[in-house]
Design a protein around this motif. Structure first.
Motif, PDB file in Angstrom:
ATOM      1  N   THR A  33     -18.805  -8.218  24.594  1.00 12.43           N
ATOM      2  CA  THR A  33     -17.482  -8.185  23.954  1.00 12.43           C
ATOM      3  C   THR A  33     -17.570  -7.514  22.600  1.00 12.43           C
ATOM      4  O   THR A  33     -18.447  -7.851  21.778  1.00 12.43           O
ATOM      5  N   VAL A  34     -16.704  -6.570  22.385  1.00 12.49           N
ATOM      6  CA  VAL A  34     -16.657  -5.842  21.114  1.00 12.49           C
ATOM      7  C   VAL A  34     -15.228  -5.879  20.616  1.00 12.49           C
ATOM      8  O   VAL A  34     -14.309  -5.398  21.300  1.00 12.49           O
ATOM      9  N   HIS A  35     -15.028  -6.451  19.393  1.00 10.05           N
ATOM     10  CA  HIS A  35     -13.708  -6.416  18.747  1.00 10.05           C
ATOM     11  C   HIS A  35     -13.565  -5.098  18.021  1.00 10.05           C
ATOM     12  O   HIS A  35     -14.277  -4.826  17.055  1.00 10.05           O
ATOM     13  N   PHE A  36     -12.684  -4.295  18.553  1.00 13.46           N
ATOM     14  CA  PHE A  36     -12.586  -2.903  18.120  1.00 13.46           C
ATOM     15  C   PHE A  36     -11.273  -2.688  17.384  1.00 13.46           C
ATOM     16  O   PHE A  36     -10.262  -3.329  17.695  1.00 13.46           O
ATOM     17  N   PRO A  37     -11.290  -1.775  16.386  1.00 14.24           N
ATOM     18  CA  PRO A  37     -10.065  -1.575  15.595  1.00 14.24           C
ATOM     19  C   PRO A  37      -8.839  -1.274  16.450  1.00 14.24           C
ATOM     20  O   PRO A  37      -7.778  -1.851  16.253  1.00 14.24           O
ATOM     21  N   THR A  38      -9.018  -0.326  17.428  1.00 14.89           N
ATOM     22  CA  THR A  38      -7.890   0.013  18.281  1.00 14.89           C
ATOM     23  C   THR A  38      -8.402   0.482  19.627  1.00 14.89           C
ATOM     24  O   THR A  38      -9.479   1.089  19.719  1.00 14.89           O
ATOM     25  N   LEU A  39      -7.643   0.207  20.681  1.00 11.56           N
ATOM     26  CA  LEU A  39      -8.053   0.627  22.023  1.00 11.56           C
ATOM     27  C   LEU A  39      -7.284   1.874  22.466  1.00 11.56           C
ATOM     28  O   LEU A  39      -7.447   2.348  23.586  1.00 11.56           O
ATOM     29  N   ARG A  40      -6.453   2.373  21.542  1.00  6.76           N
ATOM     30  CA  ARG A  40      -5.566   3.472  21.934  1.00  6.76           C
ATOM     31  C   ARG A  40      -6.372   4.667  22.422  1.00  6.76           C
ATOM     32  O   ARG A  40      -6.076   5.232  23.484  1.00  6.76           O
ATOM     33  N   PHE A  41      -7.368   5.037  21.657  1.00 10.39           N
ATOM     34  CA  PHE A  41      -8.136   6.231  22.015  1.00 10.39           C
ATOM     35  C   PHE A  41      -9.025   5.979  23.227  1.00 10.39           C
ATOM     36  O   PHE A  41      -9.297   6.881  24.025  1.00 10.39           O
ATOM     37  N   LEU A  42      -9.456   4.745  23.364  1.00  9.42           N
ATOM     38  CA  LEU A  42     -10.246   4.393  24.542  1.00  9.42           C
ATOM     39  C   LEU A  42      -9.409   4.567  25.808  1.00  9.42           C
ATOM     40  O   LEU A  42      -9.879   5.097  26.819  1.00  9.42           O
ATOM     41  N   ARG A  43      -8.192   4.093  25.705  1.00  2.26           N
ATOM     42  CA  ARG A  43      -7.318   4.191  26.882  1.00  2.26           C
ATOM     43  C   ARG A  43      -7.035   5.641  27.221  1.00  2.26           C
ATOM     44  O   ARG A  43      -7.020   6.034  28.392  1.00  2.26           O
TER      45      ARG A  43
ATOM     46  N   SER B  98      -7.223  -4.127  11.697  1.00  3.29           N
ATOM     47  CA  SER B  98      -8.132  -3.072  12.160  1.00  3.29           C
ATOM     48  C   SER B  98      -9.147  -2.720  11.097  1.00  3.29           C
ATOM     49  O   SER B  98     -10.238  -2.226  11.388  1.00  3.29           O
ATOM     50  N   TYR B 101     -12.940  -4.331  10.953  1.00  7.69           N
ATOM     51  CA  TYR B 101     -14.094  -3.942  11.800  1.00  7.69           C
ATOM     52  C   TYR B 101     -15.276  -3.597  10.922  1.00  7.69           C
ATOM     53  O   TYR B 101     -15.180  -2.807   9.987  1.00  7.69           O
ATOM     54  N   LEU B 196      -4.531   4.154  11.533  1.00  4.20           N
ATOM     55  CA  LEU B 196      -4.408   4.009  12.992  1.00  4.20           C
ATOM     56  C   LEU B 196      -2.929   3.907  13.346  1.00  4.20           C
ATOM     57  O   LEU B 196      -2.437   2.879  13.817  1.00  4.20           O
ATOM     58  N   ARG B 236     -16.659  -5.080  26.853  1.00  5.75           N
ATOM     59  CA  ARG B 236     -15.251  -5.461  26.899  1.00  5.75           C
ATOM     60  C   ARG B 236     -14.734  -5.308  25.490  1.00  5.75           C
ATOM     61  O   ARG B 236     -15.117  -6.062  24.572  1.00  5.75           O
ATOM     62  N   VAL B 238     -11.971  -5.539  22.615  1.00  6.82           N
ATOM     63  CA  VAL B 238     -10.812  -6.380  22.273  1.00  6.82           C
ATOM     64  C   VAL B 238     -10.158  -5.783  21.050  1.00  6.82           C
ATOM     65  O   VAL B 238     -10.816  -5.569  20.024  1.00  6.82           O
ATOM     66  N   ASP B 239      -8.877  -5.474  21.166  1.00  9.63           N
ATOM     67  CA  ASP B 239      -8.134  -4.876  20.047  1.00  9.63           C
ATOM     68  C   ASP B 239      -8.018  -5.908  18.920  1.00  9.63           C
ATOM     69  O   ASP B 239      -7.515  -7.015  19.131  1.00  9.63           O
ATOM     70  N   LEU B 240      -8.461  -5.511  17.732  1.00  5.55           N
ATOM     71  CA  LEU B 240      -8.457  -6.446  16.605  1.00  5.55           C
ATOM     72  C   LEU B 240      -7.037  -6.835  16.180  1.00  5.55           C
ATOM     73  O   LEU B 240      -6.820  -7.900  15.636  1.00  5.55           O
ATOM     74  N   LEU B 246     -10.084  -4.283  27.090  1.00  5.77           N
ATOM     75  CA  LEU B 246     -10.340  -3.137  27.964  1.00  5.77           C
ATOM     76  C   LEU B 246     -11.835  -3.130  28.258  1.00  5.77           C
ATOM     77  O   LEU B 246     -12.654  -3.178  27.333  1.00  5.77           O
ATOM     78  N   TYR B 257     -14.157  10.226  24.847  1.00 10.82           N
ATOM     79  CA  TYR B 257     -13.583   9.503  23.698  1.00 10.82           C
ATOM     80  C   TYR B 257     -13.706  10.351  22.445  1.00 10.82           C
ATOM     81  O   TYR B 257     -12.757  10.442  21.651  1.00 10.82           O
ATOM     82  N   GLU B 260     -11.160  12.938  22.431  1.00 15.35           N
ATOM     83  CA  GLU B 260      -9.819  12.377  22.177  1.00 15.35           C
ATOM     84  C   GLU B 260      -9.643  12.004  20.707  1.00 15.35           C
ATOM     85  O   GLU B 260      -8.643  12.333  20.071  1.00 15.35           O
TER      86      GLU B 260
END
Lengths: 707, 306
Positions: A33-43, B98, B101, B196, B236, B238-240, B246, B257, B260
């Motif tokens: 599990t990684v808490h990431f700033p944003t998933l927008r770019f990942l998606r 965000s 992080y 962001l 996995r 997780v959006d902060l 995801l 990535y 992008e």
């Protein structure tokens, strides 16, 4: 080609090998599990990559599965086999039969080692590949095949000794009989053997192999044809000896015809020598074409009656046995002809006069034909058996007792030539028929006499002749006499021809002029003509005497013609022993002069001897009461002289049409036969393929990472 | 001015102070300030020093028309005066989730890094006699401390930074719009954020400031992981801010990535260049001092824009 797995249980290894894959797949579902700033770019990245990545992942998955499958298959020991092959399995025992060709051609010495020595080496290789639980036997194939062991055995040492001690025989190879024998031997093994194999090790000589039928080999037997000879071998041989006449008499000129064959790629001039034991030695040179033959002719006039041993030879080559050919020439003493007639032989208006003159022109008793003239009454008291042939011409009466005597004579191997001339012919022939208890003996029934001269119609001639008969074979060549020039003024009409009779001559209107019928051990020849001047002009022609002579000799041809016997087959001879003991003192010897065994039988005054075992070429002799009595000439089969192999296409056609087999060259890689037996192992191919797939998998994974 | 800083300030260390001592933050644009300072003021005053003439153009203030020169030459000229004024610097700091992080446990979070950067900038500004203010925002403006030029004012700023906790989602455009109404006098607008948000919205909001002659400076603070994803086979995410998840394979996804994210950065840079906004991409792996030194050196070398 069919792929077969020798260790199919190894496929269970796929289950074990799949464990890491399963573990990998399972652990994939517990990501970090990684808490990431944003998933927008990942998606966005996933959306762009998902389809391509699925395909790439699928490719990787397929490659990895393929790699796994190759590894498992490699451990399952895959082998490639031909459709008809039943491969050796690692378990269960085999029954192996080695059919080793030991015919004459296998002893050819022209190429350093003989084909037989190479064949033995191949046979031993096969024996060495057998396991201790396997059963085997060796069949030495010749005219009469012999097994080394009584039945299939585990005693491979015995078989090995049998192979090593095998020698080339003087016989031809009968592979049809050998294959049938092999089938019997496999049949006795039944279901005891898991694997059945038949190795035929031979030079595949075409004359031996052309008639062979592979279908005799049972379908559950793997058949391997091992060819130990691949080069063309040159050979010359004496292939045939013919005598003319086939039953010469003392004083006759005997023509010996020797056929010499040249089985080499260039023509050869071959010196031929003929030797008659103790008498003459003659020689000639003949030019034999490439893969052809030439004939050497020798003429001689032996003076002594009895059996003469003749030998034809050419220079020895790498196959010596066929450079010599022997013949037992039986020279008959002068024939005794009994002329039964009531005419005066001194009256030149009678048939008897001309018959006598033709048979023995000088009335000389030392010529080949001695003629005795007796009338009907004298014949009643005379012993007819002293005559070789009886001529009947113009008897006034043929009483029943004389008819019975004649019939008896014919039954006991006598030959009668009856010339139709007198007016009593019909009645006499009827009486002869009546004397026979087994039915009519006359080849045809005669009726009215046709007198063309009296009718002013001239004459008729002979239009057809059976030159195959020994009685007429001399006249096939018109130089020996043209029978068509004879004119006949009178002859009998014919009805009811016997189908069993042999018609020798026919007139222009197809009326039989002469025919022969078997009567017991002898024969009855009915001549629908007469030498009487009123019946024909035969006596005016030069052909008349030789015609009568040939009729006489031909009547006896089958009894005394020289015969040609082959090594390995039964040989026989017969000779006259009138008045001999019921238990004669007989001794038999082989060509080396050593005592041998034979069977004998007495029939009246003739002794017949049968040599059942003839392993060597040469003369097999009979001594009666310490004296040479007869000999049988035994020669090698002329088929063994043509050393050419069966064409590859012919052998392939046999395999295609009759039965599947696999052909192997003896000088091929030793592992080749092993591959045939066990199939082509492919485990290393699968491992190599697995390595390549592993490399490909790494390459694809690297490419996926960098793209 | 003496520079006495308590050793306990979290985001301003003595070593940093030494390094920053010789740095100077010069306004590129003509700034508007209350106090005289080093920066040019757009205002003209009679007490100001006369600098030069230029030809009159319609619309110029007639009060600065030089009638004497007109009398002599029969041509219209206006006077130009020079007046030094104090610069106003508004430090806008993104405190959204965000920015929390930090990547590895031993790394600085983006917010902490941004605080160091903001503290250093504030010190620079106050040290040179200018005034610095602080705005904290996430999806809207959360806190505002007006600009001040004294050390105590600086301490207040530092104190605000030390008690700062990340929270909220990112919506820079909304925060900037709120700030625009708050920041009356033009000056230097320094936005420290991970940006962001959608670049068009961001720069649309920033355009309000540039239109009002603000000098805008952006520090785009990112972690290396945001540039090229963490080095993991399977993760996995997780959006902060949104807490959505995801599952992906960073190793497999990295190239795409990067492409992008690179497009997004290029977009940011392009928008900034088009509006003549200073845009600086900084990563938390680079020491903020180094970032400032480098940036200020370039800025001084470029010199006056006008």
């Amino acid at each position: 080609m069919i792929l077969q797995l020798l260790n199919p249980w190894m496929l269970l290894g796929a289950v074990a090998l799949s464990a890491p894959i399963l573990i990998h797949l399972l652990t994939r579902h517990t990501p970090q599990t990684v808490h990431f700033p944003t998933l927008r770019f990942l998606r966005r990245a996933l959306a762009r990559q998902s389809r391509l990545m699925r395909m790439r992942h699928l490719l990787l998955l397929l490659l990895r599965l393929f790699l796994l499958a190759l590894l498992v298959a490699a451990f399952a020991k895959p082998v490639l086999k031909l459709p008809f092959q039943k491969l050796m399995v690692t378990r269960g025992r085999s029954a192996t039969l080695l059919a080793l060709d030991v015919s004459l051609s296998m002893g050819y010495t022209g190429s350093g080692t003989t084909p037989l020595s190479r064949a033995k080496a191949e046979a031993i290789k096969v024996l060495q590949s057998l396991q201790s639980r396997d059963r085997a036997n060796v069949l030495l194939v010749s005219a009469s095949s012999q097994s080394v062991a009584p039945q299939m055995t585990r005693d491979l040492n015995l078989l090995r000794e049998g192979i090593e001690s095998a020698e080339a025989t003087m016989e031809e190879a009968d592979f049809n009989a050998a294959l049938e024998r092999a089938a019997d031997e496999f049949g006795r093994e039944g279901a005891k053997a898991v694997q059945k194999e038949l190795y035929v090790i031979s030079d595949f000589q075409r004359t031996n192999w052309a008639p062979v039928r592979l279908e005799a080999v049972p379908p559950d037997v793997n058949l391997y044809l091992v060819d130990v000879d691949s080069e063309l071998k040159a050979n010359t041989a004496v292939t045939e000896l013919r005598l003319r006449p086939s039953s010469p008499r003392v004083g006759d000129v005997v023509e010996v015809s020797c056929e010499v064959a040249n089985y080499s790629p260039e023509p050869r001039e071959i010196p031929v020598q003929f030797e008659l034991a103790g008498e003459q030695r003659l020689s000639q040179r003949v030019l034999a074409p490439t893969f052809g033959s030439a004939t050497a002719l020798f003429r001689l006039r032996p003076n002594r009656a009895g059996d003469h041993e003749g030998l034809v030879s050419i220079p020895a080559d790498h196959l010596k046995a066929d450079n010599v050919r022997c013949v037992a020439l039986r020279l008959l003493k002068g024939l005794s002809v009994l002329l039964l007639t009531d005419e005066s032989p001194d009256d030149d208006t009678t048939s008897a006069f001309y018959l006598l003159r033709a048979l023995n022109p000088r009335r000389n008793q030392e010529v080949s034909l001695r003629v005795t003239v007796v009338n009907g009454k004298q014949a009643l008291t005379r012993d007819l058996t002293s005559a070789d042939v009886v001529f009947v011409s113009n008897l006034d009466y043929l009483e029943a007792d004389l008819a019975e005597k004649l019939l008896d004579y014919m039954t006991n191997n006598g030959s009668v030539l009856y010339f139709l001339g007198g007016g009593q012919a019909e009645a006499q022939l009827a009486r002869l028929n009546a004397a026979s208890s087994s039915g009519p003996i006359t080849p045809f029934t005669v009726t009215d006499l046709v007198d063309l001269h009296g009718m002013g119609r001239g004459y008729v001639t002979w239009a057809e002749a059976r030159f195959e008969s020994p009685m007429l074979s001399l006249f096939r060549d018109p130089e020996h006499g043209d029978l068509s020039k004879l004119k006949f003024f009178k002859f009998r009409l014919v009805r009811d021809s016997d189908e069993r009779a042999e018609v020798l001559l026919k007139y222009e209107d197809r009326t039989p002029a002469a025919a022969r019928r078997r009567v017991g051990g002898g024969s009855f020849v009915l001549c629908n003509f007469s030498p009487h001047p009123q019946f024909s002009d035969m006596m005016k022609h030069e052909v008349f005497p030789p015609l009568l002579h040939e009729l006489v000799k031909g009547a006896l041809a089958e009894e005394s013609a020289s015969q040609d016997f082959r090594v390995g087959h039964v040989a026989s001879t017969a000779f006259e022993d009138y008045g001999g003991s019921a238990q004669p003192s007989l001794a038999f010897s082989d060509p080396r002069g050593e005592q041998t065994t034979a069977r004998w039988q007495r029939t009246g005054g003739r002794l017949s001897v049968l040599f059942e075992t003839t392993p060597q070429p040469g003369f097999y002799r009979v001594r009666l009461n310490g004296r040479e009595a007869a000999a049988a000439a035994v020669n090698v089969s002329p088929d063994e002289s043509d050393l050419r192999e069966l064409e590859g296409a012919e052998l392939a056609a046999k395999q295609r049409m009759e039965r599947h087999a696999y052909s192997v060259r003896a000088d091929a890689d030793p592992a080749h036969v092993e591959r045939l037996r066990r199939g082509r192992e492919l485990w290393h191919v699968f491992l190599l393929a697995a390595l390549l797939v592993a490399l490909a998998e790494h390459g694809v994974a690297w490419w996926m990472r960098t793209k | 001015m003496s520079t006495v800083t308590p050793h306990s300030w979290r985001y301003l260390h003595p070593a940093d102070l030494k390094r920053l001592k010789n740095m100077e933050f010069v306004a590129r644009k003509v700034v508007e300030g209350y106090f005289s300072g080093k920066h040019r003021s757009p205002y003209r005053d009679f007490s100001q020093e006369f600098a030069d003439y230029r030809a009159y153009v319609p619309g110029d203030d007639l009060r600065v028309l030089d009638w004497k020169t007109y009398a002599r030459t029969d041509r219209y000229y206006v006077k130009l005066f020079r007046k030094d004024t104090g610069m106003l610097c508004y430090l806008l700091l993104d405190k959204s989730n965000s920015m929390a992080y930090r990547g590895g446990d031993s790394d600085l979070s983006k917010l902490e890094y941004a605080c160091f950067l903001v503290a250093a900038l504030g010190f620079l500004i106050v040290k040179q006699g200018d005034r610095a203010g602080l705005c904290l925002f996430d999806d809207q403006l959360r806190d505002y401390r007006p600009p001040g030029g004294t050390m105590p004012h600086l301490f207040l700023l530092l104190n605000d930074l030390e008690h700062l906790q990340p929270g909220g989602t990112t919506r820079i455009s909304a925060a900037l719009q709120s700030a625009f109404h708050l920041l009356k006098r033009r000056g230097l607008l320094v936005v420290v954020s991970d940006f962001l948000d959608e670049p068009p919205d961001i720069f649309s909001a920033l355009s309000m400031f540039t239109h009002k002659q603000f000098e805008v400076l952006l520090f785009h603070v990112l972690h290396d992981d945001e540039l090229s994803l963490p080095k993991l086979d399977h993760a996995r995410f997780v959006d902060l801010e949104l807490s959505s998840t995801l599952v992906a394979e960073p190793e497999v996804l990295r190239q795409t990535y990067r492409a992008e994210f690179g497009r997004y950065l290029a977009l940011m840079k392009g928008h900034a260049q088009a509006r003549r906004i200073d845009y600086n991409l900084v990563t938390t792996s680079t020491h903020y001092n180094e970032v400032l030194e480098k940036y200020l050196a370039v800025r001084q070398a470029v010199g006056w824009i006008k």
